[in-house]
Design an enzyme around this catalytic site. Structure first.
Site, PDB file in Angstrom:
ATOM      1  N   GLU A   1      -9.964   6.428   5.030  1.00 48.36           N
ATOM      2  CA  GLU A   1      -8.768   6.529   5.831  1.00 48.36           C
ATOM      3  C   GLU A   1      -8.590   7.257   6.995  1.00 48.36           C
ATOM      4  O   GLU A   1      -9.445   7.676   7.597  1.00 48.36           O
ATOM      5  CB  GLU A   1      -7.616   6.473   4.658  1.00 48.36           C
ATOM      6  CG  GLU A   1      -7.759   5.542   3.402  1.00 48.36           C
ATOM      7  CD  GLU A   1      -6.693   5.501   2.632  1.00 48.36           C
ATOM      8  OE1 GLU A   1      -5.503   5.346   2.932  1.00 48.36           O
ATOM      9  OE2 GLU A   1      -6.928   5.497   1.340  1.00 48.36           O
TER      10      GLU A   1
ATOM     11  N   ASP B   1       0.868  -1.183   0.105  1.00 49.12           N
ATOM     12  CA  ASP B   1       0.078   0.112   0.101  1.00 49.12           C
ATOM     13  C   ASP B   1       1.041   1.130   0.053  1.00 49.12           C
ATOM     14  O   ASP B   1       2.032   1.291   0.055  1.00 49.12           O
ATOM     15  CB  ASP B   1      -0.952   0.235   1.261  1.00 49.12           C
ATOM     16  CG  ASP B   1      -2.368   0.575   0.912  1.00 49.12           C
ATOM     17  OD1 ASP B   1      -2.271   1.566   0.057  1.00 49.12           O
ATOM     18  OD2 ASP B   1      -3.123   0.536   1.621  1.00 49.12           O
TER      19      ASP B   1
END
Length: 765
Positions: free
Chosen positions: A527, A308
């Site tokens: 997020e 990621d």
């Protein structure tokens, strides 16, 4: 996992292991030979470049948001031999024509100006439709798709997303999310399929098949390579905050978090993205056990493992397990990382070349990683067709596709309360619409919509209806009064900043209407920006709800939120309550159609809705988590205090269950247990019902969960009619992970529950 054998006697001994590994996913021998031939020609620098993924921002002209700086592009692709580029948070939606220019420019340099002409693989987060292309079809977010409990809709949505992503010239999609949404504090729960292992596994498999095609034929220009994320255990951080440590015993890791990934790997997924956090103190990006021994060994995964965002660098700068950035690269690559989402510098390449030359990273590890990357590129057809053309996709953004998005939205909406059958409303009434979610498209779509945080949604959605606009179209503007009451502050990047309105205006406006529709919930986020300190709905919105209720008019609330915010302070005083989740561009229309009876709601909760901020339970809890007050004892408030249970959802009709039948009450060995139940629509209108089958292991060597979802089927029944729904179970379906980390089914008594009906059976080996 079964591996088919291929006759490869004419191959060199060196290729035998490679051919055996790739045969599982149906790779033709000729393609394997092409990959190996290319691999043999590559220099170390060219191999390392294939393992690097750089953000598109790195190659932009500063003066033009779309035009690429070809000198910067040559630095990346020719000098550093970069093999992959991705979209980023700084990007915004582009037209298919703009995407075609961007991808064509990249591939022209990669294929014509590099020594070996290896095409770039471009990746993007198209997580609920092709979310970065203007005019694309946007679906409900995954949590809403889970609420449909409709496998066909999930698969069709993924097929359309793949088609429109390829129409944008992009072949690789960072989706689906297979993390378990078991903690409503976590800001990414809406990107999941909810809290249940089986539901997530089933929907994940459908999404992979939709993206990749029935036979994972991703060279078909209407399919894309999927990317499962985020391996593993990302969704249950101890603090509830994104990218923070999780503490998960390996029994739990294997029982709850591994199965959805295993199912999607078996379905043929081509890539996996790694958990950005830590499990038991170990950053997943440095975890050789999880990435190599479990993922690539036990599960036999042959695809690409990609990091990621900037997570190799985090091993040094954030997690402090690597003393230098160079050591961080060593740890990650040796752990099993194949491609690094760097994303801004080329230093990863220099460091990895040095590490190989110094003997710190073996060439075998480099070859394994590059082989996986090249294999995916060949399978995507990039060597033959590096760029697809939007002109070849006439269905892009079509009415046909939007109908599927609408169907998904309407089936996701979940009716949680309907006091005295206040819903559906007559179209002859007058209503007051209020709340911060009433007249904006942004919270209908949520994050990853036209931009990372979804803040640009309103710029792209003029043709669609907000909840307010859809209600006005349904019953006429003259019958709708709108007073915001509370609005989101769009001048700040923080998603949860609100501007309170004049609540006295709400009270005054209520005098002239029959009903109040209260559109509340959350603004768009994802997020870290979505982290919060309390799961309780905001104070401003609670006061708005109480003000509306105090008018004495019937209040119907529409929850438009990414996670279940606590509403216990006023929910008992509501007359009606809909959960809309994040339903996408067609969500406003779907909400209005449910409110006024053009659609009979059929959504079911994919998570347990909490009653208090400290009762964050899941339906599959242990018996000791529900201890009622005992005579002569204090009440420790340890009861199972929830607002609404997992799998719950009302309808405008009634369904009755009867005649639960088991083919045997003594299951043994590998026998199949056949289960049937009769479902009758005893109401006066057609409706859809989700038939849910649960089992309970009554006694086991490890305290069993009170129940587990094992099967489900969504059916449609005409009023007055009945359907018999059948399921099959084997002993394998009843298994659990024991203390030795083995999956076992122990002999003993089990209970089957369907629609409130229960039957028991005995299992013997």
């Amino acid at each position: 996992m079964k591996k088919q054998m291929i006759n490869i006697g004419f191959f060199a001994i060196l290729l035998f292991t490679t051919v055996s590994a790739f045969s599982q996913s149906g790779v033709k021998v000729e393609r394997i030979k092409e990959v190996e031939s290319l691999l043999e020609k590559m220099t170390l620098e060219e191999k390392v470049g294939q393992m690097a993924q750089i953000t598109l921002d790195k190659f932009r002209e500063s003066a033009d948001p779309v035009k690429l700086d070809e000198e910067k592009l040559r630095e990346g692709l020719v000098k550093y031999k970069i093999g992959s580029i991705l979209n980023t948070m700084k990007n915004r939606a582009r037209t298919p024509e703009e995407w075609h220019y961007i991808i064509s420019t990249i591939q022209e340099v990669a294929t014509e100006e590099t020594r070996l002409g290896i095409p770039v693989v471009y990746g993007i987060d198209a997580i609920h439709g092709t979310t970065y292309t203007a005019g694309a079809t946007l679906f409900p977010q995954q949590i809403g798709m889970a609420a449909t409990w409709n496998r066909e809709l999930v698969r069709n949505g993924a097929e359309i997303s793949a088609y429109e992503t390829r129409a944008s010239s992009i072949p690789w999609n960072f989706s689906p999310v297979l993390d378990m949404g078991r903690d409503p504090r976590w800001p990414r729960i809406w990107e999941t399929f909810g809290e249940d292992v089986y539901l997530t596994s089933e929907m994940g498999m459908q999404m992979v098949k939709g993206y990749e095609g029935k036979d994972n034929d991703v060279d078909d220009p209407t399919h894309v390579a999927s990317c499962l994320k985020h391996f593993l255990g990302y969704g249950v951080p101890f603090s509830g905050k994104d990218r923070t440590p999780a503490w998960i015993p390996e029994m739990e890791l294997r029982e709850r978090h591994l199965p959805s990934f295993e199912a999607a790997i078996d379905a043929g997924a081509h890539s996996i993205m790694v958990n950005s956090g830590l499990i038991n103190g170990i950053p997943t990006h440095a975890d050789h056990y999880l990435l190599t021994e479990v993922l690539k060994g036990e599960l036999g995964f042959q695809g690409v493992v990609v990091t990621d965002w900037a997570d190799i660098g985090n091993l040094h700068g954030r997690d402090h397990v690597a003393r230098t950035q160079k050591e961080a690269v060593k740890l990650a690559v040796n752990a099993g990382i194949d491609m690094s989402m760097i994303p801004y510098t080329f230093e990863f390449c220099d460091r990895l070349v040095e590490l190989v030359n110094e003997g710190e990273v073996p060439m075998s590890r480099i070859n394994d990683a590059v082989r996986r990357i090249l294999n995916m590129k060949y399978k995507l057809g990039l060597f033959d067709t590096p760029v697809t053309d939007y002109k070849d996709y006439p269905k892009f953004g079509s009415d046909e596709f939007e109908q599927v998005a609408y169907n998904s939205a309407k089936e996701s909406i979940t009716l949680l309360k309907n006091k005295d059958k206040v819903l559906p409303l007559s179209k002859e009434v007058k209503v007051l619409v209020t709340g911060p979610n009433a007249n904006t498209m942004r919270p209908l779509n949520g994050g990853w919509s036209y931009s990372w945080q979804g803040e640009l949604v309103d710029e792209f959605t003029e043709e669609y209806s907000t909840i307010l606009e859809a209600i006005q179209s349904k019953i006429g503007k003259e019958n709708v009064t709108y007073v915001p009451g509370v609005e989101y502050d769009l001048s700040t990047k923080k998603y949860n900043v609100e501007i309170p309105g004049d609540l006295e205006q709400v009270t005054a406006a209520a005098a002239d209407v029959d009903y109040i529709i209260l559109a509340i919930g959350e603004n768009s986020y994802t997020e870290k920006p979505g982290d919060l300190h309390s799961l309780r709905l905001s104070e401003n919105q609670i006061e708005l709800a109480k003000t509306a209720i105090a008018t004495g008019k019937p209040v119907i609330a529409v929850l438009n939120e990414g996670r279940p915010r606590v509403i216990g302070e006023f929910v008992s005083d509501l007359d009606g309550l809909l959960q809309a989740y994040l339903p996408g561009n067609m969500g406003g229309l779907a909400v209005a159609d449910v409110l006024f009876g053009d659609v009979n709601p059929s959504g079911k909760l994919p998570y347990t809705y909490p009653m208090h901020v400290n009762t964050l339970m899941t339906y599959d809890y242990k018996p000791s988590e529900h201890q009622k007050k005992m005579a002569g004892m204090y009440d420790y408030e340890s009861d199972f205090a929830i607002q609404f249970p997992f799998g719950y959802g009302l309808s405008y009709t009634e369904f009755e269950y009867s005649d639960l039948q088991l083919s045997t009450n003594n299951l043994s060995g590998d026998e199949t247990l056949k289960i049937s139940v009769k479902v009758t629509n005893s109401g006066d209108r057609k409706g859809k019902e989700v038939v849910q089958l649960y089992t309970s292991d009554l006694y086991a060597s490890i305290t069993p969960d009170v129940k587990r979802l094992r099967r489900f089927e969504k059916i449609e029944i005409e009023p007055g009619e009945s359907q018999t729904v059948s399921f099959e179970l084997t002993a394998k379906d009843l298994a659990f992970v024991n203390r030795k980390l083995n999956k076992v089914t122990e002999p003993g008594e089990f209970e089957v529950t369907v629609g409130g009906l229960k039957e028991k059976f005995e299992y013997t080996k």
